[in-house]
Design a protein around this motif. Sequence first.
Motif, PDB file in Angstrom:
ATOM      1  N   MET A 298     -33.567  11.837  -6.260  1.00 16.76           N
ATOM      2  CA  MET A 298     -32.568  11.369  -5.297  1.00 16.76           C
ATOM      3  C   MET A 298     -33.212  11.102  -3.944  1.00 16.76           C
ATOM      4  N   MET A 299     -34.166  11.952  -3.546  1.00 15.64           N
ATOM      5  CA  MET A 299     -34.881  11.715  -2.294  1.00 15.64           C
ATOM      6  C   MET A 299     -35.734  10.446  -2.379  1.00 15.64           C
ATOM      7  N   MET A 300     -36.405  10.239  -3.516  1.00 14.36           N
ATOM      8  CA  MET A 300     -37.248   9.061  -3.692  1.00 14.36           C
ATOM      9  C   MET A 300     -36.434   7.769  -3.595  1.00 14.36           C
ATOM     10  N   GLN A 301     -35.205   7.806  -4.110  1.00 16.98           N
ATOM     11  CA  GLN A 301     -34.367   6.603  -4.150  1.00 16.98           C
ATOM     12  C   GLN A 301     -33.395   6.505  -2.971  1.00 16.98           C
ATOM     13  N   ASN A 302     -33.499   7.463  -2.034  1.00 18.91           N
ATOM     14  CA  ASN A 302     -32.580   7.507  -0.887  1.00 18.91           C
ATOM     15  C   ASN A 302     -31.119   7.589  -1.311  1.00 18.91           C
ATOM     16  N   ILE A 303     -30.849   8.337  -2.380  1.00 23.92           N
ATOM     17  CA  ILE A 303     -29.470   8.556  -2.834  1.00 23.92           C
ATOM     18  C   ILE A 303     -28.882   9.712  -2.038  1.00 23.92           C
ATOM     19  N   PRO A 304     -27.704   9.534  -1.432  1.00 25.39           N
ATOM     20  CA  PRO A 304     -27.101  10.624  -0.645  1.00 25.39           C
ATOM     21  C   PRO A 304     -26.813  11.854  -1.510  1.00 25.39           C
ATOM     22  N   TYR A 305     -27.042  13.028  -0.952  1.00 19.51           N
ATOM     23  CA  TYR A 305     -26.762  14.276  -1.656  1.00 19.51           C
ATOM     24  C   TYR A 305     -26.382  15.334  -0.633  1.00 19.51           C
ATOM     25  N   GLY A 306     -25.827  16.445  -1.109  1.00 17.75           N
ATOM     26  CA  GLY A 306     -25.451  17.541  -0.227  1.00 17.75           C
ATOM     27  C   GLY A 306     -25.377  18.848  -0.992  1.00 17.75           C
ATOM     28  N   PHE A 307     -25.213  19.950  -0.257  1.00 12.47           N
ATOM     29  CA  PHE A 307     -25.173  21.268  -0.890  1.00 12.47           C
ATOM     30  C   PHE A 307     -23.978  21.408  -1.826  1.00 12.47           C
ATOM     31  N   GLN A 308     -22.812  20.933  -1.404  1.00  8.32           N
ATOM     32  CA  GLN A 308     -21.619  21.054  -2.242  1.00  8.32           C
ATOM     33  C   GLN A 308     -21.790  20.302  -3.554  1.00  8.32           C
ATOM     34  N   MET A 309     -22.390  19.112  -3.486  1.00  2.00           N
ATOM     35  CA  MET A 309     -22.622  18.327  -4.703  1.00  2.00           C
ATOM     36  C   MET A 309     -23.513  19.095  -5.672  1.00  2.00           C
ATOM     37  N   PHE A 310     -24.618  19.654  -5.158  1.00  2.00           N
ATOM     38  CA  PHE A 310     -25.549  20.361  -6.027  1.00  2.00           C
ATOM     39  C   PHE A 310     -25.009  21.717  -6.473  1.00  2.00           C
ATOM     40  N   ALA A 311     -24.163  22.351  -5.653  1.00  2.00           N
ATOM     41  CA  ALA A 311     -23.560  23.628  -6.060  1.00  2.00           C
ATOM     42  C   ALA A 311     -22.704  23.432  -7.302  1.00  2.00           C
ATOM     43  N   GLY A 312     -21.859  22.404  -7.271  1.00  4.18           N
ATOM     44  CA  GLY A 312     -21.040  22.107  -8.449  1.00  4.18           C
ATOM     45  C   GLY A 312     -21.891  21.744  -9.648  1.00  4.18           C
ATOM     46  N   PHE A 313     -22.952  20.978  -9.401  1.00  7.19           N
ATOM     47  CA  PHE A 313     -23.860  20.575 -10.480  1.00  7.19           C
ATOM     48  C   PHE A 313     -24.541  21.790 -11.108  1.00  7.19           C
ATOM     49  N   ILE A 314     -24.979  22.737 -10.284  1.00 12.28           N
ATOM     50  CA  ILE A 314     -25.675  23.924 -10.788  1.00 12.28           C
ATOM     51  C   ILE A 314     -24.732  24.804 -11.618  1.00 12.28           C
ATOM     52  N   PHE A 315     -23.508  24.991 -11.135  1.00 11.42           N
ATOM     53  CA  PHE A 315     -22.546  25.797 -11.902  1.00 11.42           C
ATOM     54  C   PHE A 315     -22.250  25.154 -13.261  1.00 11.42           C
ATOM     55  N   MET A 316     -22.090  23.840 -13.287  1.00  9.08           N
ATOM     56  CA  MET A 316     -21.828  23.139 -14.543  1.00  9.08           C
ATOM     57  C   MET A 316     -23.060  23.123 -15.445  1.00  9.08           C
TER      58      MET A 316
END
Length: 388
Positions: A298-316
Amino acid sequence: MKKIKLGLLPQILIAIGLGIAAGTVSPALPVRIFVTFNALFSQFLNFIIPLIIVGLVTPAIADIGKGAGKMLVATVLLAYSATLFSGFLSFGVGETFFPSLITQNIPLSEISEAKGVEPFFTISIPEPLNVMTALVMAFTVGLGLAHLDTGFLKNVCNDFKEIIVKTIQAVILPLLPIYIFGIFFNMTHSGQVFHVLAVFVKIIGIIFLMHIFLLIFQYCIAGLLVRKNPFRLLGTMMPAYFTALGTQSSAATIPVTLKQTIRNGVHEGIAGFVIPLCATIHLSGSTLKIVACALALMMMQNIPYGFQMFAGFIFMLGVTMVAAPGVPGGAIMASLGILSSMLGFDENAQALMIALYIAMDSFGTACNVTGDGALALIIDKWFGTPKA
């Protein structure tokens, strides 16, 4: 004269070294022979894995007695908590260090995946049960036997356990070094790993260091509880680590993980319950790696991300990958759905995730199975000697 008998760990290390050395100079024909053997052995492993789970978990639950239900809940919660911890650790470290290491706006089309050698032939051996069905069956029958007074069905389960143990000792363990040799032989010959790793070598270095930190942390916690040297406990588990490094499968490494866990002082009944279960539900290394790779892409492609997005992703992710072990690379295949739905990965990004994950699959799997031994020590401390 006495015969010199090599232990499993030296055999595995020799197999890895010979595989890499031979793969750099060998023509295609010998590689194809070993690829064919590995294809057949993989089919047998896929067949036997559900039977290993049923054969080991069912009598283990039955022997533990009426406390099996509590132990099951405790093991599941402990494994899931460890998986979540690794995911958030990966996100925090990645967000801190990746930006200074990653070149942004790299076209995904620049990164290709080399194709491995195809086997001469394959034989399909259908699984008698899938992994989740085997687990549910083992839980249901085992918990039922724990509350029954009759010994007939329990004896049948114990006899089936003996068949599985004999199969492990006489077939799987002797062939594992050959299987591992074939994997590294093919990977080195085809250039499959190095082609992908060359683009991500710095990221991979950080992921590897996180794996080491995670294992040390897990064994420090376990060592503190059982009052043993954590580094000695971790050292005992090294045969399981290197076996997983070669097989790339948590489930295929169960026999070795079980043996080394018992050597660390875990009661046999508890080890027989926790290790096969954690091979399916404890995925700290895989979660750490998927989160780090997804964040890097996501960093390489400049895709926006955030803690809340990844928190939900990690739980799932912790829930989604439960059905993944047993097949090398199964975790990333199971996670493709939420990579798309929660992080917005398109087909190109998903293809690169698969290539990158498979290239590093060994290290994540090795972290998973080695960590299983730490969780078994904790469960053994909580529940003590199992009751017959």
